[in-house]
Each structure stands twice: as structure tokens, then as C-alpha cells.
Design a protein around this motif. Structure first.
Motif, PDB file in Angstrom:
ATOM      1  N   ALA A 186       0.830  -1.209   0.000  1.00  0.00           N
ATOM      2  CA  ALA A 186       0.000   0.000   0.000  1.00  0.00           C
ATOM      3  C   ALA A 186       0.862   1.256   0.000  1.00  0.00           C
ATOM      4  O   ALA A 186       0.539   2.233  -0.687  1.00  0.00           O
ATOM      5  CB  ALA A 186      -0.936  -0.006   1.202  1.00  0.00           C
ATOM      6  N   ILE A 187       1.950   1.242   0.745  1.00  0.00           N
ATOM      7  CA  ILE A 187       2.856   2.396   0.745  1.00  0.00           C
ATOM      8  C   ILE A 187       3.446   2.594  -0.643  1.00  0.00           C
ATOM      9  O   ILE A 187       3.533   3.723  -1.136  1.00  0.00           O
ATOM     10  CB  ILE A 187       3.957   2.224   1.817  1.00  0.00           C
ATOM     11  N   GLY A 188       3.832   1.517  -1.292  1.00  0.00           N
ATOM     12  CA  GLY A 188       4.377   1.623  -2.651  1.00  0.00           C
ATOM     13  C   GLY A 188       3.370   2.192  -3.629  1.00  0.00           C
ATOM     14  O   GLY A 188       3.704   3.074  -4.434  1.00  0.00           O
ATOM     15  N   TYR A 189       2.131   1.707  -3.559  1.00  0.00           N
ATOM     16  CA  TYR A 189       1.097   2.232  -4.452  1.00  0.00           C
ATOM     17  C   TYR A 189       0.781   3.693  -4.123  1.00  0.00           C
ATOM     18  O   TYR A 189       0.532   4.493  -5.028  1.00  0.00           O
ATOM     19  CB  TYR A 189      -0.179   1.397  -4.361  1.00  0.00           C
ATOM     20  N   ALA A 190       0.779   4.059  -2.839  1.00  0.00           N
ATOM     21  CA  ALA A 190       0.493   5.440  -2.461  1.00  0.00           C
ATOM     22  C   ALA A 190       1.599   6.381  -2.936  1.00  0.00           C
ATOM     23  O   ALA A 190       1.318   7.489  -3.415  1.00  0.00           O
ATOM     24  CB  ALA A 190       0.310   5.543  -0.951  1.00  0.00           C
ATOM     25  N   VAL A 191       2.843   5.961  -2.832  1.00  0.00           N
ATOM     26  CA  VAL A 191       3.952   6.781  -3.330  1.00  0.00           C
ATOM     27  C   VAL A 191       3.839   6.951  -4.849  1.00  0.00           C
ATOM     28  O   VAL A 191       4.020   8.050  -5.381  1.00  0.00           O
ATOM     29  CB  VAL A 191       5.313   6.163  -2.923  1.00  0.00           C
ATOM     30  N   ALA A 192       3.520   5.851  -5.544  1.00  0.00           N
ATOM     31  CA  ALA A 192       3.319   5.944  -6.995  1.00  0.00           C
ATOM     32  C   ALA A 192       2.160   6.888  -7.313  1.00  0.00           C
ATOM     33  O   ALA A 192       2.226   7.662  -8.279  1.00  0.00           O
ATOM     34  CB  ALA A 192       3.061   4.561  -7.585  1.00  0.00           C
ATOM     35  N   LEU A 251      -5.021   8.407  -9.176  1.00  0.00           N
ATOM     36  CA  LEU A 251      -6.243   7.999  -8.469  1.00  0.00           C
ATOM     37  C   LEU A 251      -6.392   6.478  -8.461  1.00  0.00           C
ATOM     38  O   LEU A 251      -6.810   5.891  -7.461  1.00  0.00           O
ATOM     39  CB  LEU A 251      -7.457   8.662  -9.119  1.00  0.00           C
ATOM     40  N   ALA A 252      -6.028   5.846  -9.579  1.00  0.00           N
ATOM     41  CA  ALA A 252      -6.072   4.380  -9.636  1.00  0.00           C
ATOM     42  C   ALA A 252      -5.087   3.776  -8.642  1.00  0.00           C
ATOM     43  O   ALA A 252      -5.385   2.763  -7.997  1.00  0.00           O
ATOM     44  CB  ALA A 252      -5.781   3.899 -11.048  1.00  0.00           C
ATOM     45  N   CYS A 253      -3.917   4.386  -8.494  1.00  0.00           N
ATOM     46  CA  CYS A 253      -2.933   3.887  -7.526  1.00  0.00           C
ATOM     47  C   CYS A 253      -3.480   3.962  -6.099  1.00  0.00           C
ATOM     48  O   CYS A 253      -3.247   3.059  -5.296  1.00  0.00           O
ATOM     49  CB  CYS A 253      -1.636   4.682  -7.627  1.00  0.00           C
ATOM     50  N   PHE A 254      -4.199   5.029  -5.781  1.00  0.00           N
ATOM     51  CA  PHE A 254      -4.782   5.134  -4.435  1.00  0.00           C
ATOM     52  C   PHE A 254      -5.869   4.088  -4.213  1.00  0.00           C
ATOM     53  O   PHE A 254      -5.999   3.543  -3.119  1.00  0.00           O
ATOM     54  CB  PHE A 254      -5.316   6.545  -4.193  1.00  0.00           C
ATOM     55  N   ARG A 255      -6.668   3.788  -5.252  1.00  0.00           N
ATOM     56  CA  ARG A 255      -7.668   2.723  -5.132  1.00  0.00           C
ATOM     57  C   ARG A 255      -6.990   1.380  -4.888  1.00  0.00           C
ATOM     58  O   ARG A 255      -7.416   0.588  -4.049  1.00  0.00           O
ATOM     59  CB  ARG A 255      -8.522   2.637  -6.405  1.00  0.00           C
ATOM     60  N   ILE A 256      -5.914   1.119  -5.635  1.00  0.00           N
ATOM     61  CA  ILE A 256      -5.206  -0.146  -5.484  1.00  0.00           C
ATOM     62  C   ILE A 256      -4.513  -0.198  -4.129  1.00  0.00           C
ATOM     63  O   ILE A 256      -4.414  -1.266  -3.510  1.00  0.00           O
ATOM     64  CB  ILE A 256      -4.209  -0.351  -6.637  1.00  0.00           C
ATOM     65  N   ALA A 257      -4.034   0.939  -3.624  1.00  0.00           N
ATOM     66  CA  ALA A 257      -3.402   0.969  -2.304  1.00  0.00           C
ATOM     67  C   ALA A 257      -4.393   0.562  -1.216  1.00  0.00           C
ATOM     68  O   ALA A 257      -4.053  -0.207  -0.308  1.00  0.00           O
ATOM     69  CB  ALA A 257      -2.834   2.354  -2.010  1.00  0.00           C
ATOM     70  N   ALA A 258      -5.618   1.043  -1.320  1.00  0.00           N
ATOM     71  CA  ALA A 258      -6.637   0.632  -0.350  1.00  0.00           C
ATOM     72  C   ALA A 258      -6.934  -0.856  -0.470  1.00  0.00           C
ATOM     73  O   ALA A 258      -7.122  -1.552   0.540  1.00  0.00           O
ATOM     74  CB  ALA A 258      -7.911   1.448  -0.557  1.00  0.00           C
ATOM     75  N   TYR A 259      -6.946  -1.361  -1.685  1.00  0.00           N
ATOM     76  CA  TYR A 259      -7.162  -2.793  -1.928  1.00  0.00           C
ATOM     77  C   TYR A 259      -5.985  -3.605  -1.401  1.00  0.00           C
ATOM     78  O   TYR A 259      -6.170  -4.695  -0.865  1.00  0.00           O
ATOM     79  CB  TYR A 259      -7.365  -3.006  -3.429  1.00  0.00           C
ATOM     80  N   ALA A 260      -4.781  -3.077  -1.523  1.00  0.00           N
ATOM     81  CA  ALA A 260      -3.596  -3.783  -1.037  1.00  0.00           C
ATOM     82  C   ALA A 260      -3.564  -3.857   0.480  1.00  0.00           C
ATOM     83  O   ALA A 260      -2.958  -4.770   1.044  1.00  0.00           O
ATOM     84  CB  ALA A 260      -2.326  -3.105  -1.553  1.00  0.00           C
ATOM     85  N   LEU A 261      -4.204  -2.938   1.154  1.00  0.00           N
ATOM     86  CA  LEU A 261      -4.255  -2.987   2.617  1.00  0.00           C
ATOM     87  C   LEU A 261      -5.165  -4.104   3.124  1.00  0.00           C
ATOM     88  O   LEU A 261      -4.877  -4.727   4.137  1.00  0.00           O
ATOM     89  CB  LEU A 261      -4.747  -1.654   3.184  1.00  0.00           C
ATOM     90  N   TRP A 262      -6.263  -4.352   2.450  1.00  0.00           N
ATOM     91  CA  TRP A 262      -7.313  -5.236   2.951  1.00  0.00           C
ATOM     92  C   TRP A 262      -7.920  -6.025   1.790  1.00  0.00           C
ATOM     93  O   TRP A 262      -9.071  -5.810   1.425  1.00  0.00           O
ATOM     94  CB  TRP A 262      -8.371  -4.362   3.631  1.00  0.00           C
ATOM     95  N   PRO A 263      -7.200  -6.990   1.164  1.00  0.00           N
ATOM     96  CA  PRO A 263      -7.687  -7.608  -0.072  1.00  0.00           C
ATOM     97  C   PRO A 263      -8.707  -8.726   0.107  1.00  0.00           C
ATOM     98  O   PRO A 263      -9.492  -8.993  -0.802  1.00  0.00           O
ATOM     99  CB  PRO A 263      -6.412  -8.161  -0.704  1.00  0.00           C
ATOM    100  N   PHE A 264      -8.686  -9.388   1.249  1.00  0.00           N
ATOM    101  CA  PHE A 264      -9.598 -10.524   1.418  1.00  0.00           C
ATOM    102  C   PHE A 264     -11.013 -10.010   1.640  1.00  0.00           C
ATOM    103  O   PHE A 264     -11.269  -9.173   2.487  1.00  0.00           O
ATOM    104  CB  PHE A 264      -9.145 -11.406   2.586  1.00  0.00           C
ATOM    105  N   GLY A 265     -11.938 -10.513   0.843  1.00  0.00           N
ATOM    106  CA  GLY A 265     -13.323 -10.063   0.909  1.00  0.00           C
ATOM    107  C   GLY A 265     -13.662  -9.059  -0.175  1.00  0.00           C
ATOM    108  O   GLY A 265     -14.762  -8.525  -0.201  1.00  0.00           O
ATOM    109  N   TYR A 266     -12.714  -8.786  -1.071  1.00  0.00           N
ATOM    110  CA  TYR A 266     -12.941  -7.864  -2.178  1.00  0.00           C
ATOM    111  C   TYR A 266     -12.505  -8.517  -3.479  1.00  0.00           C
ATOM    112  O   TYR A 266     -11.706  -9.443  -3.488  1.00  0.00           O
ATOM    113  CB  TYR A 266     -12.161  -6.553  -1.982  1.00  0.00           C
ATOM    114  N   ARG A 267     -13.037  -8.010  -4.578  1.00  0.00           N
ATOM    115  CA  ARG A 267     -12.653  -8.501  -5.891  1.00  0.00           C
ATOM    116  C   ARG A 267     -12.620  -7.316  -6.862  1.00  0.00           C
ATOM    117  O   ARG A 267     -13.181  -6.262  -6.594  1.00  0.00           O
ATOM    118  CB  ARG A 267     -13.609  -9.569  -6.395  1.00  0.00           C
ATOM    119  N   VAL A 268     -11.966  -7.531  -7.975  1.00  0.00           N
ATOM    120  CA  VAL A 268     -11.838  -6.504  -8.999  1.00  0.00           C
ATOM    121  C   VAL A 268     -12.765  -6.861 -10.144  1.00  0.00           C
ATOM    122  O   VAL A 268     -12.747  -7.982 -10.643  1.00  0.00           O
ATOM    123  CB  VAL A 268     -10.381  -6.417  -9.494  1.00  0.00           C
TER     124      VAL A 268
END
Length: 132
Positions: free
Chosen positions: A18-24, A39-56
Motif C-alpha cells: 500500500a505504501i508503494g502504491y500510495a507513493v506511486a 487515483l487508480a494507484c490510491f484505489r489499489i493501495a486501499a485494496y492492497a491494505l485489505w484484499p480478502f473479501g474484495y474482488r476486482v
């Protein structure tokens, strides 16, 4: 069970990803033309923090601009980020307990390759199924 997996994921992999995606994302926000990728990187950063229970899933109505943006992203950053996910997945697959986390890294590859026109939704939502 999802909560336990998410907490372990957060400690061993999620926070760093998530830190890597947020920096990007912050780097992408510097230039006006790269704001959609930021903006897409921030969405993916949130997904990287808590991925179980979510899908793309693919967002309906995303057309040619998202496709062109995804091709640019793929050439500039998507391949390298996806390789990082593959390396992390292989590292987790080497242990028995890390297999779910390796699968989570592999699950993040499609959205890291082509982030525009994608949406991250809960797995139990009534959202349309995958349209890859």
C-alpha cells in the motif's frame, strides 16, 4: 476468517504494498496528465491494505480512453509492479501458511497491469460478475 487473513496480510505484505502504491499515486499526481493513474494507484493501495473479501471487476462504461491509458500504464509501470507481485507470491508459496497470501498477490496482478476501468467491490455485493 477474512479479518484474520487481512490482519496477517497487513503485517507481512499489505502495508508495504500500500505504501508503494500510495507513493506511486503521489508521483502521478504531480503532473496533471497522470492524475487518472494516481487515483487508480490510491484505489489499489486501499485494496492492497485489505484484499480478502474484495474482488476486482470491470467498470461499465469504460471505453477507449481507459484502454489507451491502460496500454500506457502497462508499458511504463504495470509490468514492473506485476513482476513484484509475482516475486512476492512465489515467496509466499514457499511456505504452507503463506499460500493464501500468494494467491492474494496473484489476484492483484490484473488490476496492477490495467488499473483504469476497473472497480474494487466486496465479494458479497450484488455487483455484476467478472467481465474480462
Amino acid at each position: 476468517m477474512k479479518t484474520v487473513l487481512n490482519v496477517i496480510w497487513l503485517i507481512f505484505s499489505g502495508l508495504w504494498m500500500a505504501i508503494g502504491y500510495a507513493v506511486a499515486g503521489l508521483i502521478c499526481l504531480v503532473l496533471i496528465i497522470t492524475i487518472p493513474w494516481g487515483l487508480a494507484c490510491f484505489r489499489i493501495a486501499a485494496y492492497a491494505l485489505w484484499p480478502f473479501g474484495y474482488r476486482v471487476v470491470q467498470r461499465s462504461g469504460s471505453g477507449l480512453p481507459s484502454g489507451i491509458g491502460n496500454i500506457i500504464w502497462l508499458l511504463v509501470a504495470g509490468i514492473w509492479i506485476s513482476l513484484a507481485h509475482v516475486v512476492a507470491a512465489v515467496g509466499f508459496f514457499l511456505t504452507i501458511i503463506g499460500i493464501p497470501f500468494g494467491i492474494a498477490h496473484l489476484k492483484m496482478i490484473p488490476v496492477s497491469l490495467m488499473p483504469l476501468g476497473r472497480e474494487i467491490v466486496p465479494t458479497d455485493s450484488a455487483y455484476p460478475s467478472y467481465r474480462w
